[in-house]
Motif scaffolding. Structure first.
Motif, short mmCIF file in Angstrom:
data_model
loop_
_atom_site.label_atom_id
_atom_site.label_comp_id
_atom_site.label_asym_id
_atom_site.label_seq_id
_atom_site.Cartn_x
_atom_site.Cartn_y
_atom_site.Cartn_z
N ASP A 56 0.90 -1.32 0.06
CA ASP A 56 0.04 -0.02 -0.04
C ASP A 56 0.74 1.30 0.16
O ASP A 56 0.35 2.43 0.04
CB ASP A 56 -1.00 -0.11 1.04
N ARG A 57 1.95 1.14 0.13
CA ARG A 57 3.07 2.24 -0.16
C ARG A 57 3.62 2.22 -1.47
O ARG A 57 4.63 3.25 -1.61
CB ARG A 57 3.83 2.33 0.89
N ILE A 58 3.21 1.58 -2.44
CA ILE A 58 3.81 1.48 -3.73
C ILE A 58 2.50 2.01 -4.85
O ILE A 58 1.66 1.17 -4.58
CB ILE A 58 4.29 0.18 -4.10
N THR A 59 2.88 2.80 -5.67
CA THR A 59 1.78 3.34 -6.49
C THR A 59 2.25 2.93 -7.85
O THR A 59 3.25 3.77 -8.27
CB THR A 59 1.27 4.62 -6.19
N TRP A 60 1.81 2.14 -8.73
CA TRP A 60 2.11 2.38 -10.10
C TRP A 60 1.49 3.28 -11.10
O TRP A 60 0.14 3.31 -11.01
CB TRP A 60 1.83 0.52 -10.70
N THR A 61 2.19 4.31 -11.27
CA THR A 61 1.67 5.33 -11.85
C THR A 61 1.52 5.29 -13.26
O THR A 61 0.79 6.32 -14.12
CB THR A 61 2.26 6.66 -11.37
N ALA A 62 2.34 4.74 -14.06
CA ALA A 62 2.13 4.53 -15.43
C ALA A 62 2.68 2.93 -15.99
O ALA A 62 3.60 2.50 -15.65
CB ALA A 62 2.88 5.55 -16.27
N GLY A 63 2.05 2.60 -17.11
CA GLY A 63 2.48 1.41 -17.80
C GLY A 63 1.93 0.05 -17.21
O GLY A 63 0.90 0.18 -16.45
N GLU A 64 2.79 -0.83 -17.53
CA GLU A 64 2.06 -2.29 -17.32
C GLU A 64 3.37 -2.88 -17.28
O GLU A 64 3.67 -3.23 -18.10
CB GLU A 64 1.09 -2.62 -18.27
N LEU A 65 3.69 -3.55 -16.08
CA LEU A 65 4.96 -4.38 -16.00
C LEU A 65 4.70 -5.76 -16.41
O LEU A 65 3.44 -6.28 -16.49
CB LEU A 65 5.33 -4.60 -14.64
N THR A 66 5.62 -6.57 -17.00
CA THR A 66 5.51 -7.94 -17.21
C THR A 66 6.05 -8.91 -16.28
O THR A 66 7.15 -8.67 -15.65
CB THR A 66 6.38 -8.21 -18.86
N TRP A 67 4.97 -9.63 -15.85
CA TRP A 67 5.80 -10.47 -14.63
C TRP A 67 6.18 -11.83 -15.34
O TRP A 67 5.45 -12.31 -16.10
CB TRP A 67 4.69 -10.82 -13.59
N TYR A 68 7.23 -12.37 -14.68
CA TYR A 68 7.89 -13.57 -14.89
C TYR A 68 7.99 -14.43 -13.53
O TYR A 68 8.46 -14.02 -12.59
CB TYR A 68 9.22 -13.40 -15.42
N GLU A 69 7.44 -15.45 -13.54
CA GLU A 69 7.49 -16.52 -12.37
C GLU A 69 8.54 -17.32 -12.41
O GLU A 69 8.93 -17.95 -13.16
CB GLU A 69 6.27 -17.37 -12.35
N THR A 70 9.66 -16.78 -11.39
CA THR A 70 10.80 -17.72 -11.08
C THR A 70 10.73 -18.83 -10.66
O THR A 70 11.51 -19.62 -10.74
CB THR A 70 11.76 -16.67 -10.65
N PHE A 71 9.84 -18.84 -9.38
CA PHE A 71 9.47 -20.18 -8.80
C PHE A 71 7.60 -20.02 -9.07
O PHE A 71 7.09 -19.42 -8.11
CB PHE A 71 10.04 -20.38 -7.39
N PRO A 72 7.41 -20.97 -9.89
CA PRO A 72 5.80 -20.49 -10.07
C PRO A 72 5.03 -20.97 -8.75
O PRO A 72 5.15 -21.90 -8.03
CB PRO A 72 5.43 -21.81 -11.06
N GLY A 73 4.16 -19.77 -8.28
CA GLY A 73 3.31 -19.89 -7.36
C GLY A 73 3.87 -19.27 -6.20
O GLY A 73 3.41 -19.21 -5.25
N GLU A 74 5.54 -19.28 -6.27
CA GLU A 74 6.09 -18.60 -5.05
C GLU A 74 6.68 -17.35 -5.30
O GLU A 74 6.59 -16.66 -4.40
CB GLU A 74 7.24 -19.63 -4.72
N ALA A 75 7.28 -17.09 -6.38
CA ALA A 75 8.03 -15.95 -6.66
C ALA A 75 7.81 -15.30 -7.92
O ALA A 75 7.90 -16.19 -8.93
CB ALA A 75 9.42 -15.99 -6.21
#
Ligand SMILES: [Zn+2]
Ligand SMILES: [Zn+2]
Length: 139
Positions: A56-75
């Motif tokens: 709740d102290r991070i605000t994504w103000t522009a764009g859309e990040l691409t997420w990659y699961e390094t450990f699926p379901g965990e990280a």
């Protein structure tokens, strides 16, 4: 009389191309270096520099990040799909979101100085390692 609301310092950050932008508020938690194999490969460097903030102290103000699961379901880790800058990481076991400190526009805060390093056994021999002054659970 009401106490004044706590004023939290706000910092801005972005990826290199500027499509993805964010702000973080308040002090960083557990700034640390990580020498793990994932950080080395994804970061394109011997070590990555992380710090955590509550969601709740991070605000994504522009764009859309691409997420990659390094450990699926965990990280999972987020990067800019355009320029490739590493921006964030989420560990299922960790309440804070990890931010790549190098994505911040001002990296000079004392609260960003690493207090520990993870996976030091994987460190390259030719860079000095920082002293651990705290221990944490995040890698
Ligand atoms: Zn970008
Ligand atoms: Zn790592």
């Amino acid at each position: 009389m009401n106490a004044p609301a706590e004023v939290l310092e706000e910092r801005t950050g972005s990826c290199l191309c500027g499509r993805n932008r964010f702000t973080v508020r308040g002090p960083a938690d557990f700034p640390h270096l990580c020498w793990c194999g994932h950080c080395q490969r994804l970061g394109g460097a011997p070590v990555m520099w992380w710090a955590g903030w509550p969601k709740d102290r991070i605000t994504w103000t522009a764009g859309e990040l691409t997420w990659y699961e390094t450990f699926p379901g965990e990280a999972k880790r987020a990067f800019c799909g355009n320029c490739g800058t590493r921006v964030a990481a989420i560990d299922a076991s960790e309440p804070n979101i990890g931010i790549n400190v190098t994505a911040l526009h001002d990296t000079t805060g004392q609260d960003l100085v690493p207090v520990a390093q993870s996976f030091r056994e994987n460190a390259v021999s030719w860079l000095p390692v920082v002293t651990d002054t705290r221990h944490g659970s995040v890698g």
